[in-house]
Scaffold this motif. Structure first.
Motif, short mmCIF file in Angstrom:
data_model
loop_
_atom_site.label_atom_id
_atom_site.label_comp_id
_atom_site.label_asym_id
_atom_site.label_seq_id
_atom_site.Cartn_x
_atom_site.Cartn_y
_atom_site.Cartn_z
N THR A 98 -26.37 -49.90 15.96
CA THR A 98 -26.73 -50.58 14.72
C THR A 98 -28.18 -51.04 14.81
OG1 THR A 98 -24.46 -51.36 14.43
CG2 THR A 98 -26.18 -52.54 13.22
N GLN A 144 -32.38 -56.02 6.23
CA GLN A 144 -31.69 -57.31 6.08
C GLN A 144 -31.48 -57.66 4.61
OE1 GLN A 144 -34.29 -59.88 8.37
NE2 GLN A 144 -32.88 -59.92 10.13
N ALA A 147 -28.55 -55.85 3.19
CA ALA A 147 -27.44 -55.73 4.16
C ALA A 147 -26.09 -55.87 3.51
CB ALA A 147 -27.59 -56.77 5.26
N HIS A 151 -22.46 -59.44 4.62
CA HIS A 151 -23.39 -59.75 5.70
C HIS A 151 -24.11 -61.07 5.40
CE1 HIS A 151 -26.07 -58.05 9.00
NE2 HIS A 151 -26.82 -59.05 8.56
N ALA A 187 -26.04 -62.81 12.08
CA ALA A 187 -25.18 -61.85 11.37
C ALA A 187 -25.51 -60.42 11.80
CB ALA A 187 -25.34 -62.00 9.86
N ASP A 188 -26.81 -60.13 11.99
CA ASP A 188 -27.20 -58.80 12.48
C ASP A 188 -26.47 -58.51 13.79
OD1 ASP A 188 -29.10 -58.54 10.43
OD2 ASP A 188 -30.79 -59.19 11.70
N ARG A 191 -22.79 -57.95 13.37
CA ARG A 191 -22.41 -56.92 12.38
C ARG A 191 -21.49 -55.82 12.92
NH1 ARG A 191 -24.89 -54.97 7.30
NH2 ARG A 191 -24.80 -52.71 7.12
N PHE A 194 -17.93 -56.89 12.45
CA PHE A 194 -17.37 -57.25 11.15
C PHE A 194 -16.10 -56.42 10.94
CE2 PHE A 194 -21.67 -58.47 8.90
CZ PHE A 194 -21.78 -59.56 9.72
N ASN A 197 -16.44 -52.99 10.05
CA ASN A 197 -16.97 -52.10 11.09
C ASN A 197 -16.04 -51.99 12.30
OD1 ASN A 197 -19.29 -51.55 9.59
ND2 ASN A 197 -20.33 -53.37 10.36
#
Ligand code: TRP
Length: 371
Positions: A98, A144, A147, A151, A187-188, A191, A194, A197
């Motif tokens: 990612t 971002q 996103a 996100h 959050a990145d 991610r 999530f 994902n």
């Protein structure tokens, strides 16, 4: 002041002190479970936090991920190439990859417009990433600012698990622009875990120590978050390449770095002007030999231009014994650099239209609206 400011100047220096202070473990502990990569063998990746679980997942055949972010800050140089080489290493290990483009962070902390930030990411970073062998179809790449609601909603709700004291102690201040960029970065980092994902999974974030404050707080938030399970992300730490003239490598000092798009003659002349560890006179050099640790040309060879350990060791021995002169070392570096840049620049030309098309198709904007 905090000891590490992720938005300040990157300091070059005492890594073992930072490791002790922040509880970063030596990479040697897990090196035999990592791929046989020059960054590991040469101590360029020197530390980690929590990598064991990541490696367990790999060995047990479970899913695992790697996450990184791109801060658009000028031209793409050999310092940035370290990240790309690590992405490739983890991808070869089987990690899901990612990559976040930090346009919100650039907007909040660098006085850039979102458009400028995105354009820089595409021109300077993505085109070079693809030329270096990253296949964008194989990674989750996003900006971002684009996103998605999940996100950005998660980024905002992380605020509940953070305190002003903690932010001030970690970052030196709780500047709102920096703090919202920091929450987006958490959050990145989370991610890959999530629900959309695939849920919780070991994730590694390869960084320089300047990003460690973000890693520590993301691990905290991951542990406390109520509405979803997260595993604490792992990290590895790489040394920073120093500038060609010694000191910091800095985007605002073109002689401190070689950009992968530099004109080849300019790049070679930067090597000619680089700081070496050679002695002042020929006589002294033959007698004492070079100080390899203080030689920026050798550093470039060790980080990027020589893959073969035996070849590097031979050069080190000859140079340290005084048999090889700084001019001879520079000639080796210039030859290798020329070969590398020629090939790279050809590949970048090839990659350019592909990347532009990828951006248009996936993000619905044209990065060259005037053209
Ligand atoms: N803050 C990072 C930098 O300045 C960029 C970044 C954004 C990042 N999100 C990330 C890095 C997630 C690692 C993981 O370079």
């Amino acid at each position: 002041m905090p000891d590490i400011d992720p938005w300040g100047d990157v300091e070059v220096g005492n890594y073992s002190e930072k490791m002790d202070k922040f509880g970063i473990e030596p990479i040697e502990e897990v090196a035999d479970r990592m791929p046989d990569h020059r960054f590991i063998r040469r101590g360029i990746i020197f530390g980690h936090r929590g990598l064991d679980e990541f490696l367990d997942a790999r060995e047990e055949g479970d899913e695992f991920a790697m996450m990184t972010g791109i801060m658009p800050s000028g031209v793409f140089h050999f310092g940035h190439k370290c990240v790309v080489d690590q992405i490739k290493m983890y991808q070869e290990m089987g990690a899901q990859v990612t990559i976040a483009a930090a346009d919100i962070e650039a907007y909040n902390t660098r006085e850039m417009s979102l458009e400028e930030a995105r354009k820089l990411v595409v021109e300077e970073y993505l085109k070079n990433y693809v030329a270096l062998g990253i296949d964008l179809e194989d990674v989750d790449f996003y900006f971002q600012s684009k996103a998605g609601n999940n996100h950005l909603a998660r980024a905002a709700t992380f605020g509940r698990y953070l305190t002003q004291n903690e932010m001030e102690a970690t970052y030196g201040s709780a500047n709102p622009g920096k703090m919202s960029a920091a929450q987006v970065q958490y959050a990145d980092i989370l991610r890959p875990q999530f629900p959309e994902n695939g849920g919780p999974k070991p994730t590694v974030v390869p960084v320089g120590v300047d990003q460690d404050p973000h890693i520590r707080l993301t691990r905290d938030v991951a542990r406390k978050y109520r509405d979803q399970d997260f595993q604490k992300p792992a990290s590895t730490y790489n040394k920073f390449m120093r500038g060609l003239q010694g000191g910091k490598m800095s985007s605002s000092k073109p002689k401190s770095y070689i950009a992968l798009t530099d004109d080849i003659e300019d790049a070679k002349s930067k090597i000619d002007q680089a700081k070496t560890g050679g002695q002042d006179s020929l006589e002294e050099h033959r007698e004492k030999g070079a100080d390899v640790e203080e030689d920026m040309v050798f550093e470039l060879l060790a980080f990027h231009l020589i893959k073969d350990d035996e070849e590097l060791a031979r050069i080190r021995d000859e140079y340290e014994s005084g048999e090889m002169l700084s001019g001879e070392l520079k000639q080796i570096a210039k030859d290798k650099l020329e070969d590398f840049l020629k090939e790279h620049q050809r590949k970048r030309e090839e990659a350019a239209p592909q990347v532009e098309q990828y951006i248009e198709e996936n993000f619905e904007f044209d990065i060259n609206p005037e053209a």
